[in-house]
Design a protein around this motif. Structure first.
Motif, mmCIF file in Angstrom:
data_model
loop_
_atom_site.group_PDB
_atom_site.id
_atom_site.type_symbol
_atom_site.label_atom_id
_atom_site.label_comp_id
_atom_site.label_asym_id
_atom_site.label_seq_id
_atom_site.Cartn_x
_atom_site.Cartn_y
_atom_site.Cartn_z
ATOM 1 N N GLN A 1 16.342 -11.445 23.504
ATOM 2 C CA GLN A 1 16.686 -10.796 22.232
ATOM 3 C C GLN A 1 15.694 -9.667 21.983
ATOM 4 O OE1 GLN A 1 19.337 -12.150 20.286
ATOM 5 N NE2 GLN A 1 19.589 -13.250 22.210
ATOM 6 N N SER A 2 15.979 -8.850 20.955
ATOM 7 C CA SER A 2 14.996 -7.836 20.547
ATOM 8 C C SER A 2 13.696 -8.539 20.163
ATOM 9 C CB SER A 2 15.525 -7.063 19.334
ATOM 10 O OG SER A 2 14.454 -6.404 18.690
ATOM 11 N N ASP A 3 12.569 -7.906 20.474
ATOM 12 C CA ASP A 3 11.288 -8.483 20.041
ATOM 13 C C ASP A 3 10.563 -7.534 19.102
ATOM 14 O OD1 ASP A 3 10.496 -6.488 21.734
ATOM 15 O OD2 ASP A 3 9.139 -7.738 22.942
ATOM 16 N N GLN A 4 11.343 -6.714 18.368
ATOM 17 C CA GLN A 4 10.732 -5.759 17.447
ATOM 18 C C GLN A 4 10.408 -6.439 16.118
ATOM 19 O OE1 GLN A 4 12.005 -1.584 17.172
ATOM 20 N NE2 GLN A 4 12.207 -1.830 14.959
ATOM 21 N N GLY A 5 9.189 -6.984 16.028
ATOM 22 C CA GLY A 5 8.715 -7.519 14.747
ATOM 23 C C GLY A 5 8.661 -6.381 13.755
ATOM 24 N N VAL A 6 7.882 -5.374 14.082
ATOM 25 C CA VAL A 6 7.975 -4.073 13.410
ATOM 26 C C VAL A 6 7.776 -3.009 14.481
ATOM 27 C CG1 VAL A 6 5.559 -4.148 12.561
ATOM 28 C CG2 VAL A 6 7.158 -2.535 11.566
ATOM 29 N N GLY A 7 8.632 -2.004 14.455
ATOM 30 C CA GLY A 7 8.590 -0.957 15.470
ATOM 31 C C GLY A 7 7.360 -0.067 15.316
ATOM 32 N N ALA A 8 7.097 0.727 16.355
ATOM 33 C CA ALA A 8 5.920 1.605 16.377
ATOM 34 C C ALA A 8 5.949 2.557 15.184
ATOM 35 C CB ALA A 8 5.917 2.385 17.682
ATOM 36 N N HIS A 9 4.840 2.642 14.473
ATOM 37 C CA HIS A 9 4.771 3.484 13.271
ATOM 38 C C HIS A 9 3.314 3.752 12.928
ATOM 39 C CE1 HIS A 9 3.945 -0.523 11.701
ATOM 40 N NE2 HIS A 9 3.314 0.088 10.720
ATOM 41 N N LYS A 10 3.126 4.670 11.989
ATOM 42 C CA LYS A 10 1.810 4.888 11.384
ATOM 43 C C LYS A 10 1.885 4.422 9.937
ATOM 44 C CE LYS A 10 0.773 9.104 13.898
ATOM 45 N NZ LYS A 10 0.363 10.508 13.707
ATOM 46 N N ASP A 11 0.746 4.092 9.346
ATOM 47 C CA ASP A 11 0.738 3.735 7.935
ATOM 48 C C ASP A 11 0.497 4.993 7.108
ATOM 49 O OD1 ASP A 11 1.175 1.140 8.653
ATOM 50 O OD2 ASP A 11 -0.917 0.513 8.429
ATOM 51 N N GLY A 12 1.047 4.969 5.902
ATOM 52 C CA GLY A 12 1.042 6.202 5.125
ATOM 53 C C GLY A 12 -0.083 6.367 4.115
ATOM 54 N N GLY A 13 -0.874 5.333 3.858
ATOM 55 C CA GLY A 13 -1.878 5.436 2.795
ATOM 56 C C GLY A 13 -3.204 6.001 3.303
ATOM 57 N N LEU A 14 -4.294 5.524 2.726
ATOM 58 C CA LEU A 14 -5.628 5.950 3.171
ATOM 59 C C LEU A 14 -6.153 4.994 4.236
ATOM 60 C CD1 LEU A 14 -7.115 6.683 -0.369
ATOM 61 C CD2 LEU A 14 -6.775 8.411 1.405
ATOM 62 N N LEU A 15 -6.210 3.709 3.880
ATOM 63 C CA LEU A 15 -6.728 2.675 4.783
ATOM 64 C C LEU A 15 -5.841 1.444 4.647
ATOM 65 C CD1 LEU A 15 -10.519 2.872 3.810
ATOM 66 C CD2 LEU A 15 -9.558 3.474 6.047
ATOM 67 N N THR A 16 -5.558 0.778 5.755
ATOM 68 C CA THR A 16 -4.830 -0.491 5.703
ATOM 69 C C THR A 16 -5.790 -1.615 6.057
ATOM 70 O OG1 THR A 16 -2.802 0.611 6.392
ATOM 71 C CG2 THR A 16 -2.851 -1.774 6.629
ATOM 72 N N LEU A 17 -5.789 -2.666 5.241
ATOM 73 C CA LEU A 17 -6.624 -3.844 5.505
ATOM 74 C C LEU A 17 -5.663 -5.013 5.731
ATOM 75 C CD1 LEU A 17 -8.634 -1.875 4.021
ATOM 76 C CD2 LEU A 17 -9.815 -3.917 3.242
ATOM 77 N N LEU A 18 -5.608 -5.463 6.960
ATOM 78 C CA LEU A 18 -4.608 -6.447 7.352
ATOM 79 C C LEU A 18 -5.246 -7.799 7.665
ATOM 80 C CD1 LEU A 18 -1.507 -6.690 8.590
ATOM 81 C CD2 LEU A 18 -2.800 -6.793 10.711
ATOM 82 N N LEU A 19 -4.606 -8.859 7.149
ATOM 83 C CA LEU A 19 -4.954 -10.228 7.564
ATOM 84 C C LEU A 19 -3.841 -10.722 8.453
ATOM 85 C CD1 LEU A 19 -5.924 -12.060 4.254
ATOM 86 C CD2 LEU A 19 -7.494 -11.234 6.029
ATOM 87 N N GLN A 20 -4.173 -11.251 9.597
ATOM 88 C CA GLN A 20 -3.123 -11.847 10.428
ATOM 89 C C GLN A 20 -3.536 -13.277 10.761
ATOM 90 O OE1 GLN A 20 -2.663 -10.336 14.429
ATOM 91 N NE2 GLN A 20 -4.788 -9.652 14.590
ATOM 92 N N THR B 1 19.871 9.331 10.845
ATOM 93 C CA THR B 1 19.802 8.992 12.256
ATOM 94 C C THR B 1 18.391 9.162 12.807
ATOM 95 O OG1 THR B 1 20.371 11.224 12.887
ATOM 96 C CG2 THR B 1 22.180 9.647 12.717
ATOM 97 N N ALA B 2 17.578 9.930 12.103
ATOM 98 C CA ALA B 2 16.220 10.201 12.582
ATOM 99 C C ALA B 2 15.277 9.269 11.863
ATOM 100 C CB ALA B 2 15.838 11.648 12.279
ATOM 101 N N LYS B 3 14.909 8.223 12.493
ATOM 102 C CA LYS B 3 14.294 7.169 11.719
ATOM 103 C C LYS B 3 12.796 7.220 11.664
ATOM 104 C CE LYS B 3 15.969 6.011 9.069
ATOM 105 N NZ LYS B 3 17.072 6.413 8.414
ATOM 106 N N PRO B 4 12.351 6.571 10.793
ATOM 107 C CA PRO B 4 11.311 6.502 9.814
ATOM 108 C C PRO B 4 10.071 5.741 10.228
ATOM 109 C CG PRO B 4 12.903 4.790 9.302
ATOM 110 C CD PRO B 4 13.276 5.447 10.594
ATOM 111 N N SER B 5 9.238 5.635 9.259
ATOM 112 C CA SER B 5 8.052 4.798 9.377
ATOM 113 C C SER B 5 8.342 3.459 8.722
ATOM 114 C CB SER B 5 6.908 5.464 8.622
ATOM 115 O OG SER B 5 7.226 5.510 7.265
ATOM 116 N N ALA B 6 7.582 2.463 9.104
ATOM 117 C CA ALA B 6 7.768 1.160 8.469
ATOM 118 C C ALA B 6 7.045 1.105 7.136
ATOM 119 C CB ALA B 6 7.221 0.067 9.360
ATOM 120 N N TYR B 7 6.252 2.092 6.862
ATOM 121 C CA TYR B 7 5.394 2.044 5.684
ATOM 122 C C TYR B 7 6.196 2.027 4.412
ATOM 123 C CZ TYR B 7 2.022 3.476 2.226
ATOM 124 O OH TYR B 7 1.243 3.548 1.111
#
Ligand SMILES: O=C(O)CCC(=O)C(=O)O
Ligand SMILES: [Fe+2]
Length: 370
Positions: free
Chosen positions: A215-234, A364-370
């Motif tokens: 199946q597709s394994d795109q959790g989230v596709g390749a993108h950049k974040d749009g803000g200043l800084l992203t602080l992620l907990l995984q 058709t020209a798709k986007p960022s996930a942000y």
């Protein structure tokens, strides 16, 4: 829209990710770790600041430790996020994002599109809890981004934990931004007006369900974040990857550390000295769920424009100019840029509340996930 076009800084270049990271001459096999406690002195440029500037410029992704947040607060938030996703689908749908002009609420699996493919994740988008701005005929549409959140009545603890997290993480992000400014030989206060209240930070809790092989394994596709800084907990599952000239680099879990990356607005403010990095998440395997909590520290809508920092010449020489994808241009006008990102990610909200912006989209020209 003409003011929007004028707001776009003209000196943009179009680079691919490999060129953008050409400064990274030695292949990385793991991400660096930054200790915020070593960067606390904003009156002095220390070797720790020099390292921060180098790492941020070369890779734009790092682990952040020494943030001072109690592990119990992180554990509580992670636990309540899991409880939300375990609620029945109809309960989650009651706070669906398409009820909110402010782009707050729940999106089911496949409801967000990146690079033409549905993202296989479910999430709730939150933001700073504020009064909405009254909409008169001449009110710019992007003021619609400010407003209240949607909360699930079935899980009141989520509201208190998310609001606390917005406060806690904002404080860490502000300290980190000050450290960046010192690292770039700026006054630590140089961007205070940009991040002053009323705030415009956003937060997402995310669940990536496992996918069967083939199946597709795109959790989230390749993108950049749009803000200043992203602080992620995984959590402990893994799947986050960052693009480097040598290919995709895994960003494995590191307990109680944030994964930090640079957003496009900081790229713009530093004329591309700092670079927003491309990243993605691969779905876990069937039967495994991954959870993450992404905090997007972002400029205040009230600040209007992202200022261009006056870098000293030795740093300015290394600034590569902000990268701008002609199909997804970057605007230095904060509200315009923020609304563009949201509209491209959530077509249902756009169609309902922002018909003018929706009509302008090239769907058709798709986007960022942000
Ligand atoms: O879930 C993750 O690890 C990353 C999420 C992400 O990159 C995003 O939502 O912008
Ligand atoms: Fe991201």
């Amino acid at each position: 829209m003409s003011t929007v076009a004028q707001a776009l800084r003209p000196a943009t270049t179009s680079l691919n990710a490999a060129q953008a990271l050409s400064a990274l001459d030695t292949p990385l096999d793991s991400l660096p770790v930054i200790n915020l406690a070593e960067l606390g002195d904003s009156t002095r440029h220390t070797p720790a600041h020099a390292r921060l500037a180098r790492i941020a410029r070369d890779i734009g992704f790092f682990y952040l430790e020494g943030h001072g947040i109690a592990p119990e607060q992180i554990e509580r938030l992670e636990a309540v996020a899991r409880q939300f996703f375990a609620l029945p689908p109809e309960v989650k749908q009651r706070i669906a994002i398409h009820h909110s002009r402010h782009f707050r609420g729940y999106t089911g699996v496949g409801g967000e599109i990146t690079r033409l493919q549905p993202d296989l994740r479910e999430q709730i988008d939150f933001g700073e809890e504020l009064e909405p701005v009254a909409q008169a005929a001449d009110t710019p549409a992007w003021w619609g981004l400010q407003g209240p959140n949607q909360w699930p009545a079935e899980l009141p603890q989520l509201q208190s934990d998310i609001l606390a997290w917005l406060d806690t993480t904002r404080d860490v992000a502000k300290r980190l931004l000050q450290a960046f400014l010192v690292a770039l030989e700026q006054p630590a206060t140089a961007l205070n007006a940009l991040v002053a209240p009323p705030h415009n930070n956003r937060l997402k809790i995310i669940h990536y369900p496992g996918q069967a092989q083939g199946q597709s394994d795109q959790g989230v596709g390749a993108h950049k974040d749009g803000g200043l800084l992203t602080l992620l907990l995984q959590d402990q599952v893994g799947g986050l990857q960052v693009q480097t000239p040598q290919g995709w680099l895994d960003v494995p879990p590191r307990k109680n550390a944030f994964v930090v990356n640079i957003g496009e607005m900081l790229e713009l403010a530093t004329n591309g000295y700092l670079r927003a990095n491309v990243h993605r998440v691969l779905s876990p395997r069937s039967g495994v769920s991954r959870y993450s909590i992404a905090y997007f520290f972002s400029p205040s809508l009230h600040a209007q424009e992202v200022p261009l920092l006056d870098l000293p010449s030795h740093l300015a020489q290394q600034a590569r100019g902000p990268e701008s994808d002609p199909l997804n241009p970057l605007f230095s006008h904060i509200g315009t840029n923020a609304l563009k990102g949201r509209v491209r990610s959530h077509l249902d909200v756009a169609e309902k509340f922002y018909p003018a912006q929706f009509a302008l989209l090239d769907k058709t020209a798709k986007p960022s996930a942000y």
